[in-house]
Design an enzyme around this catalytic site. Sequence first.
Site, short mmCIF file in Angstrom:
data_model
loop_
_atom_site.label_atom_id
_atom_site.label_comp_id
_atom_site.label_asym_id
_atom_site.label_seq_id
_atom_site.Cartn_x
_atom_site.Cartn_y
_atom_site.Cartn_z
N GLY A 45 0.84 -1.20 0.00
CA GLY A 45 0.00 0.00 0.00
C GLY A 45 0.87 1.24 0.00
O GLY A 45 2.05 1.19 -0.27
N ALA A 63 2.57 0.70 3.88
CA ALA A 63 3.17 -0.53 4.39
C ALA A 63 3.09 -1.67 3.40
O ALA A 63 2.30 -1.65 2.46
CB ALA A 63 2.45 -0.93 5.68
N ASP A 79 -9.34 6.57 9.86
CA ASP A 79 -9.17 6.35 8.41
C ASP A 79 -10.27 5.42 7.92
O ASP A 79 -10.00 4.37 7.32
CB ASP A 79 -7.78 5.76 8.14
CG ASP A 79 -7.42 5.77 6.65
OD1 ASP A 79 -6.42 5.13 6.28
OD2 ASP A 79 -8.15 6.40 5.86
#
Lengths: 242, 323
Positions: free
Chosen positions: A21, A24, A149
């Site tokens: 991503g 990470a 998030d």
Amino acid sequence: MADDCVKVGGLGSNFKLIKQGAEAKLYKGIYLGRPTIVKERFKKSYRHVDLDNRLTKERMKSEARAILKCKAAGICTPALYLVDFERRRIYMEEIQNSVTVKDYVAQMSEEAVNGDADTGDLLMKLNPIAQEIGRVLGKLHANNIIHGDLTTSNMLLVNNGKDIPTVVLIDFGLSHVESSIEDKGVDLYVLERALISTHANVDQLFQVILSSYVEENKKQCREILKKLDEVRARGRKRTMVG
Amino acid sequence: MVIAIGFEGSANKLGVGIVRDGVVLSNCRQTYITPPGEGFLPRETAQHHRSVILAVLSQALQEAAVMPEQIDIVCYTKGPGMASPLQTVAVVARTIAQLWNKPIIGVNHCIGHIEMGRLITGSDNPTVLYVSGGNTQVIAYSRNRYRIFGETIDIAIGNCLDRFARVLKLSNDPSPGYNIEKLAKEGKKLLPLPYVVKGMDVSFSGILSYIQKQSHQLLNSGKYSPEDLCFSLQETLFAMLVEITERAMAHCGSQEVLIVGGVGCNMRLQEMMGAMCDERGAKLFATDERFCIDNGVMIAQAGLEMFKSGNVTKWHDTTVTQR
């Protein structure tokens, strides 16, 4: 078994990279005999070294804390196995037989288009999922956990053999504990915007999510909804002052 | 061969530009600069624009060696921006359009920046980071429209930087941001500052109020110099911008980044964005101060594109809007 991974310095052939991503890398493998995901946050070279170290450590701590708090509150998240600050890795339970809400909605939308169904039918199919999401979020905020998030990529659906799948929340790097209304309003706002930008054809789902959210978080829901309106009116839609 | 003239005055920059089929014929601009420690307010800004616009218009025509009869379309900034400066410019554009008997097109300021960026850099379908005194947004084109994926939930980054410059009483000439960038180059110590990213959005009011409150104490204690503060502010703010841009790119599967808007002139921001792009194998596009900072040409260019696809603004719609 953990020692083998540590000795080698890497994760060993046991683990396979499955996703990369923005923040990470995700590896899949077996740890202590269980299917495990290792989330490894990489160094961001564009950031100042001190800032990068500080942010990574903060996010790892937030993630670990939030997972434990969720467990205590009865909210489904992956189980936490190991936190390795040195190597910036978190080892956690791999949730099997799952699909992200994002992929599920995209899949349903495509099926609807292919089957000539209209948006109304699609919404009806997605309603139970939206309601369940609202319940889980209501519980989250009632326990003063802010996700930070909320997007459909950070929610997993797991087939549990019942009519309504289990909703599992993941990716708590930006989370924190907060009892105030402000952060909860912003948390919901982030989800609303994520829905609008990713699943524009079914953004009415947000209203469904809110309706079951208020059922679950009765104590603060009225003020949170008011705060949500306030947050929506900020930024671009506000007069530029200063 | 369409020649477009564009008028821009949504903030403190008054710009008139002429473009012909993707070629910039002239790009003239005058900036309203306030004394150190002060920001610009609507009334005085509108007064400034009124006093210079005709001169800038003549200059633009002269430099382009173009006569009014040769202009095909008149474009102006419809919004967003500050009301009275916008109105001042709109009045002139409307008058010109009627005098010369040309169609008039009201252009969205943000789209002007993006279209100009794309024209100058040749980028195809980038994730756009639009950063200026009045705007901070991450934009991508999807399903026939520009869509906002992430943005500031309170103030714009340029506004944050400008207001900090006032605390340090930095000169506003040529712009407060430029002077912060200059000082930051000499900064060495990183002050830990609040870093606020919420999903794909950012928030700057927290970091601003923190640094406004702490500056005097930090400077007086001798632990941090003004250079260090500028350096720390830039490193933190820009890291936040790069992070949300990267998230949007990961979300959309994009391999190009375009930075537009006044803050896009900042070389450190371009450097950091470039480093992120290198790591992902993506490409960074940026322009220089001629086009990053508000200008008339971008309005002409966007207007031209609108005209080519059949969009003309009706007279009773030639208004302005703050939002």
